[in-house]
Scaffold this motif. Structure first.
Motif, PDB file in Angstrom:
ATOM      1  N   ALA A  10      61.941  56.158  36.398  1.00 45.50           N
ATOM      2  CA  ALA A  10      62.246  56.413  37.803  1.00 45.50           C
ATOM      3  C   ALA A  10      62.126  57.898  38.107  1.00 45.50           C
ATOM      4  O   ALA A  10      61.557  58.298  39.132  1.00 45.50           O
ATOM      5  N   LEU A  11      62.641  58.725  37.204  1.00 42.56           N
ATOM      6  CA  LEU A  11      62.564  60.172  37.430  1.00 42.56           C
ATOM      7  C   LEU A  11      61.108  60.639  37.463  1.00 42.56           C
ATOM      8  O   LEU A  11      60.732  61.455  38.305  1.00 42.56           O
ATOM      9  N   MET A  12      60.307  60.101  36.549  1.00 39.67           N
ATOM     10  CA  MET A  12      58.901  60.515  36.534  1.00 39.67           C
ATOM     11  C   MET A  12      58.204  60.139  37.827  1.00 39.67           C
ATOM     12  O   MET A  12      57.457  60.933  38.416  1.00 39.67           O
ATOM     13  N   ILE A  13      58.452  58.912  38.284  1.00 40.14           N
ATOM     14  CA  ILE A  13      57.825  58.456  39.526  1.00 40.14           C
ATOM     15  C   ILE A  13      58.307  59.301  40.703  1.00 40.14           C
ATOM     16  O   ILE A  13      57.536  59.714  41.567  1.00 40.14           O
ATOM     17  N   PHE A  14      59.610  59.593  40.701  1.00 39.33           N
ATOM     18  CA  PHE A  14      60.183  60.404  41.770  1.00 39.33           C
ATOM     19  C   PHE A  14      59.558  61.804  41.781  1.00 39.33           C
ATOM     20  O   PHE A  14      59.145  62.312  42.834  1.00 39.33           O
ATOM     21  N   ASN A  15      59.440  62.402  40.601  1.00 36.65           N
ATOM     22  CA  ASN A  15      58.848  63.742  40.520  1.00 36.65           C
ATOM     23  C   ASN A  15      57.408  63.744  41.002  1.00 36.65           C
ATOM     24  O   ASN A  15      56.968  64.662  41.706  1.00 36.65           O
ATOM     25  N   MET A  16      56.661  62.709  40.595  1.00 35.28           N
ATOM     26  CA  MET A  16      55.276  62.608  41.044  1.00 35.28           C
ATOM     27  C   MET A  16      55.215  62.520  42.566  1.00 35.28           C
ATOM     28  O   MET A  16      54.391  63.166  43.211  1.00 35.28           O
ATOM     29  N   SER A  17      56.126  61.709  43.137  1.00 33.54           N
ATOM     30  CA  SER A  17      56.126  61.519  44.588  1.00 33.54           C
ATOM     31  C   SER A  17      56.490  62.806  45.310  1.00 33.54           C
ATOM     32  O   SER A  17      55.901  63.154  46.328  1.00 33.54           O
ATOM     33  N   MET A  18      57.482  63.529  44.777  1.00 36.15           N
ATOM     34  CA  MET A  18      57.922  64.774  45.422  1.00 36.15           C
ATOM     35  C   MET A  18      56.772  65.778  45.503  1.00 36.15           C
ATOM     36  O   MET A  18      56.689  66.562  46.441  1.00 36.15           O
ATOM     37  N   GLY A  19      55.908  65.748  44.486  1.00 36.10           N
ATOM     38  CA  GLY A  19      54.833  66.733  44.464  1.00 36.10           C
ATOM     39  C   GLY A  19      53.527  66.213  45.033  1.00 36.10           C
ATOM     40  O   GLY A  19      52.544  66.943  45.104  1.00 36.10           O
ATOM     41  N   ALA A  20      53.508  64.929  45.441  1.00 41.55           N
ATOM     42  CA  ALA A  20      52.237  64.333  45.859  1.00 41.55           C
ATOM     43  C   ALA A  20      51.752  64.931  47.177  1.00 41.55           C
ATOM     44  O   ALA A  20      52.494  64.994  48.152  1.00 41.55           O
ATOM     45  N   PHE A  21      50.512  65.371  47.172  1.00 44.11           N
ATOM     46  CA  PHE A  21      49.973  65.959  48.405  1.00 44.11           C
ATOM     47  C   PHE A  21      49.009  65.012  49.098  1.00 44.11           C
ATOM     48  O   PHE A  21      49.175  64.669  50.268  1.00 44.11           O
TER      49      PHE A  21
END
Lengths: 284, 355
Positions: free
Chosen positions: A209-220
């Motif tokens: 979940a954290l990995m997916i969240f981090n990816m989403s936070m940085g997704a441009f």
């Protein structure tokens, strides 16, 4: 004296240092100079940009939208990914490898292409709207472009493949005999998931979940394309601030806030899991 | 508690037939072992009874209920898994009480029952610990306690002692048998270890390539194997290729390796090529090289010997493909490799096998 073979690592350390740490440092340092617009910055260190960020409701709202869309995308990716990952992990046939390979390939296709696919499907005369209007569920075309739903869908599109792969590896580590033991001793499928599979996969699920969240936070890309210039998340706003408004210091501040927010959320989650683990609510 | 009936069950996985028309009746309160090499269909049979897989054809009756279409959780079965499958995130007490909780028993009753079961497996003090904190043998007993907590109609065990060392395995055999007798529970036990099956079972089912080879008590299967496979799989045995040349009352006359031997007639007709089976412990060293009506004798050369403490195994080359194994008392065993010896056996100790 021993030959210092580990010295071989030094050059790569330096390169990584320059590429990652130094570039971040320049932005972080820049964020403390007053932004005078048009690429010009003040000369003394101050907190002007940060004060502006935390007093301007537009910026605060952007931060909130970023966290919200990322959080929602994480939840829905996990909900959608879990059954798929479970099915593939528990398959006995050769199909499982084929499906997994398909997911890997689909995951590494550039997001631009995938998002354009989404845009075409969701366009006013696209497949989904034709079907929805055909059976009379909606009267005017429904669109996800330019609203937060669209951004969430875009982020999910970006992270779903990773999510399935992550969950697959988590479920794989749980022996099938646990499920059978739960079942034969009276647990229905639902109860088995609730009492055995879910608690046992919780540590892996949290990391995923954290990995997916981090990816989403940085997704441009997906946020920019599906936001359609109307929904701003921090990465979209940063790009805009640098490229269109040419405010380097403000962009640095936005980047710093994004970085610290992500770090804090991760730190908080890890501490929470530690607490749960020491209270034996989670075993890993 | 109740018996199990397996009626004409066929199980296919794709093109592979794991079970061919299996018929088996397990009596109430019986300890029955399914014995065979890996791939013989014993685990498939167990999983069919559990309901983890469905038969391609045929039916499974538990007590007087046809459960072929019933899901595992409604079959009221207890099972001990090869890897125990104790839930690592639950205490041992919660593990044992799992089945009771899933079936909605009140908390007080669960606690009392778990206490009784911990006493039964002689581990009263470990209830609040986690499975990873106890030894392999203890985990094994906990898995048994969990399986019998909600008194199941049948207890299934899938090679539960495979992961333990030899000493512990022997202790656990006694322990499992004691628990089974105390609860008088119908038990189906899967193993590839013949000593294990013989030590514990009321009856043994020997399986091979998806078929039942023989059903019987430990003694019955050891003393009267029906097929070459059973003879070979259960204990050590010497199989001699022979040709039936005549009959004499209750005995057959056969020729093997140039010698005439007599064997008791088996069930059914018997002629042509057969195998004569003799266990190593029934072979003895004899002085004469001639047979009489009570003793068969063949001669050969000693090709090797191994000392096993209480006995010495002699390998005698009699001109057949593999040497004949003789178990002799160490003080009787010749030590010189290559010496000519005569080995004999009482006629009633040999069997004739046609399949």
């Amino acid at each position: 004296m021993n030959t210092r073979w580990d010295l071989i690592l030094l050059p790569s350390f330096v390169i990584i240092g320059i590429l990652i740490v130094a570039s971040q440092f320049i932005f972080l340092e820049g964020s403390f100079y007053k932004d005078l617009g048009l690429g010009r910055t003040g000369t003394d260190l101050q907190l002007t940009n940060y004060i502006r960020f935390f007093t301007d409701s537009f910026y605060l709202n952007t931060l909130w939208i970023t966290v919200k869309t990322s959080g929602l995308a994480t939840i829905f990716t996990l909900l959608l990914g879990f059954p798929v990952a479970y099915l593939i992990a528990r398959m006995r046939s050769r199909w499982s490898m084929l499906l997994l390979a398909g997911i890997v390939v689909a995951t590494f296709v550039t997001i631009v292409i995938k998002v354009f696919g989404l845009i075409i499907i969701f366009s006013a005369d696209g497949l989904i709207n034709k079907v929805l209007m055909g059976i009379g569920i909606v009267e005017t075309p429904y669109t996800i472009i330019g609203n937060q739903t669209g951004v969430v869908v875009g982020l999910m599109h970006f992270t779903l493949g990773f999510g399935v792969l992550l969950l697959y590896s988590v479920i794989q580590t749980i022996p099938r005999s646990y499920e059978e033991a739960a079942q034969i001793h009276g647990a229905s499928r639902w109860r088995m998931h609730y009492r055995v599979l879910l608690p046992l996969s919780l540590p892996g699920l949290t990391v995923g979940a954290l990995m997916i969240f981090n990816m989403s936070m940085g997704a441009f890309t997906s946020a920019a394309l599906l936001g359609g210039g109307r929904v701003f998340t921090l990465p979209v706003l940063i790009q805009r601030t640098v490229m269109m408004e040419v405010k380097y210091s403000m962009a640095g501040t936005l980047s710093a806030v994004l970085l610290v927010t992500v770090l804090l959320i991760n730190l908080f989650s890890i501490i929470l899991i530690r607490r749960l683990r020491s209270a034996r609510l989670v075993i890993a | 508690m109740s018996g199990v009936k397996i009626n004409n069950v066929v199980k296919r996985f794709g093109d592979f037939t794991a079970l061919h028309e299996l018929n088996l009746e397990i009596q109430e309160g019986e300890f029955l072992s399914l014995l065979g090499p890996s791939g013989c269909g014993k685990t498939t049979t167990l999983r069919l009874i559990a309901g983890f897989i469905q038969p391609t054809q045929g039916s499974i009756i538990l007590g007087d209920q046809d459960v072929t279409q019933v899901a595992p959780q409604h079959r009221e079965i207890g099972m001990v898994f090869q890897d125990y499958a104790l839930f690592p995130h639950m205490t041992i007490a919660d593990n044992i009480g799992f089945g009771l909780r899933e079936r909605g028993y009140p908390k007080e009753q669960i606690r009392a029952r778990v206490g009784d079961l911990l006493d039964l497996i002689r581990l009263a003090e470990v209830g609040e610990r986690y499975p990873a904190e106890v030894s392999g043998g203890q985990q094994q007993r906990i898995a048994v306690a969990r399986a019998v907590a909600y008194p199941p109609k049948v207890l299934l065990m899938d090679e539960p002692l495979g992961a333990l060392d030899l000493k512990l395995r022997e202790t656990m055999q006694v322990e499992l048998r004691r628990i089974q007798q105390e609860l008088k529970i119908t038990t189906v036990y899967v193993t590839h270890d013949q000593t294990e099956a013989m030590n514990m079972s009321d009856r043994i089912v020997v399986m091979n390539t998806g078929r039942i080879e023989q059903i019987g008590s430990a003694e019955g299967i050891y003393d009267d194997p029906r097929t070459r496979f059973v003879a070979d799989f259960v204990g050590q045995i010497n199989l001699l290729d022979a040709e039936v040349t005549g009959a004499d009352g209750d005995f057959l006359i056969a020729e093997t390796l140039g010698s005439q031997v007599r064997v008791p007639k088996g069930e059914g007709e018997c002629s042509g090529k057969v195998s004569i089976a003799v266990r190593p412990e029934h072979l003895q060293l004899v002085d004469t090289s001639s047979s009489d009506n009570a003793l068969n004798v063949i001669s050969g050369k000693l090709s090797g010997r191994t000392f096993a403490g209480n006995l010495t195994r002699l390998f005698v080359d009699v001109g057949a493909e593999s040497p004949i194994v003789v178990e002799a008392r160490p003080q009787d065993a010749p030590s010189e490799i290559g010496v000519s010896i005569n080995i004999g056996w009482k006629v009633e100790n040999s069997r004739v096998l046609t399949e």
